[in-house]
Design a protein around this motif. Structure first.
Motif, mmCIF file in Angstrom:
data_model
loop_
_atom_site.group_PDB
_atom_site.id
_atom_site.type_symbol
_atom_site.label_atom_id
_atom_site.label_comp_id
_atom_site.label_asym_id
_atom_site.label_seq_id
_atom_site.Cartn_x
_atom_site.Cartn_y
_atom_site.Cartn_z
ATOM 1 N N TYR A 122 0.838 -1.195 0.000
ATOM 2 C CA TYR A 122 0.000 0.000 0.000
ATOM 3 C C TYR A 122 0.875 1.248 0.000
ATOM 4 C CZ TYR A 122 -3.253 -3.549 1.732
ATOM 5 O OH TYR A 122 -4.004 -4.705 1.888
ATOM 6 N N SER A 123 0.383 2.295 -0.647
ATOM 7 C CA SER A 123 1.068 3.585 -0.608
ATOM 8 C C SER A 123 0.846 4.223 0.764
ATOM 9 C CB SER A 123 0.530 4.500 -1.702
ATOM 10 O OG SER A 123 -0.838 4.785 -1.474
ATOM 11 N N ASP A 125 -0.785 6.692 1.500
ATOM 12 C CA ASP A 125 -2.158 7.163 1.710
ATOM 13 C C ASP A 125 -3.148 6.006 1.855
ATOM 14 O OD1 ASP A 125 -2.423 6.215 -0.860
ATOM 15 O OD2 ASP A 125 -3.030 8.132 -1.745
ATOM 16 N N GLY A 126 -2.619 4.773 1.884
ATOM 17 C CA GLY A 126 -3.469 3.610 2.125
ATOM 18 C C GLY A 126 -3.986 2.910 0.892
ATOM 19 N N ALA A 127 -3.728 3.435 -0.310
ATOM 20 C CA ALA A 127 -4.216 2.805 -1.536
ATOM 21 C C ALA A 127 -3.390 1.555 -1.849
ATOM 22 C CB ALA A 127 -4.149 3.781 -2.698
ATOM 23 N N LYS A 129 -1.318 -0.739 -3.950
ATOM 24 C CA LYS A 129 -0.482 -0.504 -5.122
ATOM 25 C C LYS A 129 0.027 -1.791 -5.762
ATOM 26 C CE LYS A 129 -0.609 3.947 -5.309
ATOM 27 N NZ LYS A 129 -1.299 4.594 -6.454
ATOM 28 N N GLU A 143 -8.022 -1.105 -7.547
ATOM 29 C CA GLU A 143 -8.446 0.262 -7.196
ATOM 30 C C GLU A 143 -9.553 0.300 -6.142
ATOM 31 O OE1 GLU A 143 -5.936 0.216 -10.420
ATOM 32 O OE2 GLU A 143 -7.867 -0.848 -10.272
ATOM 33 N N TYR A 145 -9.465 -1.224 -3.326
ATOM 34 C CA TYR A 145 -8.892 -1.513 -2.016
ATOM 35 C C TYR A 145 -8.153 -0.296 -1.470
ATOM 36 C CZ TYR A 145 -9.781 -6.550 -2.364
ATOM 37 O OH TYR A 145 -10.376 -7.781 -2.444
ATOM 38 N N ARG A 146 -8.504 0.110 -0.274
ATOM 39 C CA ARG A 146 -7.808 1.193 0.430
ATOM 40 C C ARG A 146 -7.944 0.949 1.927
ATOM 41 N NH1 ARG A 146 -6.128 6.534 -0.438
ATOM 42 N NH2 ARG A 146 -6.793 6.408 -2.629
#
Length: 382
Positions: A122-123, A125-127, A129, A143, A145-146
Motif C-alpha cells: 500500500y502507498s 495514503d493507504g491505496a 499498489k 483500485e 482496495y484502500r
C-alpha cells in the motif's frame, strides 16, 4: 487470576463504583477492588471508553520525515500513524485487506506498507499498489482496495487517534487545559528519549499512581521524595476530559525551573510543575525546562504496555549543557520508574486479597476521585 472470594457481578461492581462516586469528596474512597481485577470490567472499558475516546499515541516530532510511522492499538483495532508524502499525519487500519494480517510493527520508516504475509502493498495514503499474481483473478480490482482511515489530530505536539467519528475534536475537549498550560509552550518541547515497557499491574492502578503526589515522600524516599513538600501541592477539581495538579518549588534539577532565556513564563510559573492526566491514558509531567510522559495500553487485567518518553524545552535543547542535563534527568526518571513499578505491582497483588477494601482518600488524591467519576460516567454513557 482473580481470587474466587472477590468474585462479583459486573452490575454489582458498577453499582459499587457509582455509589462511591456519588459521595462528596470529603467522604471519597478509593475504587472497589473489582474494577482492577475483573476481566468483564476491562471488556466494558474497551467497548465504552477505548473504542470512543481520543487516545494519545506519542509525539508528532517522532514522525518528522515522509514514511516515518508508529503503530498502536485502539481496543482490538491495530492502527498505524505515519507522515505521508505531503508531510501530513495520517492514521489507518494496520490490517491487510487480503487475509487480515497485521501489517507493520513498532516504529520505523517505509516507502510502502508491505504485508509480511503475501506482499500486498500500500502507498502512504493507504491505496493498494501491488498484489502479486492477483491479475489472474478476473473479478479482482486493485483500485477498490484502500486501508480504512482513522481519525487523527495533533494537539500541543501530541498525536491523538479515535475510532469514534462523532467525538468532538481534541482541541475542543482540551480547550480549558490549553488555557491552563499555554504559557509553557509544550508543543515546542523536543523529545529526546522514548522506550516501551510492560508492567504487571492494572492500567488504572498505574494511572492513579501518576495522578497523585501523596505517595512521593514514602515510595520515592530514595529519589524525589526528600524534595517533595506535600504542603506545596495544589489539587484543584478536574474537568471532564482531564485532571491536574500543581507543584511550585525550587526544582531538585536545574532543568525543572525555567531557563534564563525562557521569556514565556513569568513569576511563580517559572518554578511550577504541572502534572496532567488526560483521560483515559495520557499522563504528562510538564516542567518549565523538561517534560516526561506515559501512554498506557491495557494488555489484559494484569498487564499494561507503557510508552515512556521525555525531553527538554527548546531553551535547554539550545544550551551547551543539554546532553548532560538530559542524562541526569533520564537517570532520575529510570530510578523513579523502578520505584513506581514496585509500588503499582504491589497494589495489584493487594487488590486481589479477600480482606481488601477501599479506604478514604486524602485531600491530595482529588485527581483519583475525579478519575473514578470519569470512568463511572463513561461506562454509563455507551
Amino acid at each position: 487470576m482473580a481470587n474466587p472470594a472477590r468474585t462479583i457481578s459486573l452490575q454489582a461492581l458498577m453499582d459499587d463504583l457509582q455509589t462511591g462516586c456519588e459521595r462528596s469528596f470529603s467522604e471519597a474512597r478509593s475504587m472497589p477492588p473489582g474494577v482492577y481485577t475483573s476481566a468483564e470490567f476491562l471488556a466494558m472499558e474497551e467497548r465504552n471508553i477505548f473504542a470512543h475516546e481520543w487516545l494519545c499515541v506519542g509525539r508528532a516530532s517522532a514522525l518528522s520525515e515522509p514514511g516515518d510511522y508508529l503503530t498502536a492499538r485502539i481496543a482490538t483495532q491495530p492502527i498505524v500513524v505515519l507522515r505521508d508524502e505531503q508531510r501530513q499525519l495520517k492514521a489507518m487500519s494496520n490490517v491487510c485487506l487480503h487475509r487480515m494480517s497485521v501489517l507493520l510493527e513498532g516504529r520505523g520508516n517505509v516507502r510502502r506498507i508491505v504485508c509480511p504475509y503475501h506482499a500486498w502493498n500500500y502507498s502512504l495514503d493507504g491505496a493498494l499498489k501491488g498484489a502479486p499474481l492477483m491479475d489472474r483473478q478476473a473479478d479482482f480490482c486493485k483500485e477498490s482496495y484502500r486501508l480504512p482511515a482513522v481519525r487523527c489530530e495533533e494537539w500541543q505536539g501530541w498525536i491523538y487517534v479515535t475510532l469514534d467519528d462523532s467525538a468532538p475534536p481534541v482541541h475542543a475537549q482540551l480547550a480549558e487545559l490549553n488555557e491552563l498550560i499555554g504559557a509553557y509552550g509544550m508543543s515546542g518541547y523536543i523529545e529526546t528519549f522514548y522506550e516501551e515497557h510492560v508492567w504487571d499491574t492494572n492500567w488504572k492502578i498505574l494511572a492513579e499512581n501518576f495522578m497523585e503526589s501523596y505517595h512521593l515522600p514514602m515510595l520515592h524516599r530514595a529519589t524525589v521524595g526528600p524534595h517533595s513538600r506535600l504542603e506545596e501541592m495544589e489539587c484543584p477539581p478536574g474537568l471532564p476530559a482531564f485532571n491536574y495538579h500543581w507543584i511550585t518549588k525550587e526544582a531538585s534539577l536545574p532543568i525543572g525551573n525555567a531557563h534564563p532565556d525562557n521569556t514565556r513564563l513569568t513569576g511563580h510559573w517559572r518554578k511550577t510543575t504541572a502534572l496532567l492526566a488526560i483521560y483515559p491514558t495520557h499522563l504528562v509531567t510538564l516542567t518549565p525546562g523538561y517534560f516526561w510522559y506515559l501512554v498506557l495500553q491495557p494488555e489484559g487485567v494484569g498487564r499494561v504496555h507503557i510508552r515512556f518518553g521525555g525531553g527538554l524545552a527548546p531553551e535547554f535543547i539550545a544550551d551547551p549543557q543539554a546532553q548532560a542535563h538530559m542524562d541526569t534527568l533520564k537517570k532520575l526518571l529510570d530510578d523513579v520508574n523502578a520505584e513506581d513499578r514496585r509500588g503499582v505491582e504491589a497494589v495489584f497483588r493487594g487488590v486481589h486479597a479477600p480482606l481488601a477494601k477501599p479506604g478514604h482518600l486524602s485531600h491530595l488524591e482529588r485527581p483519583n476521585y475525579d478519575f473514578a467519576r470519569y470512568l463511572a460516567a463513561k461506562l454509563r454513557t455507551h
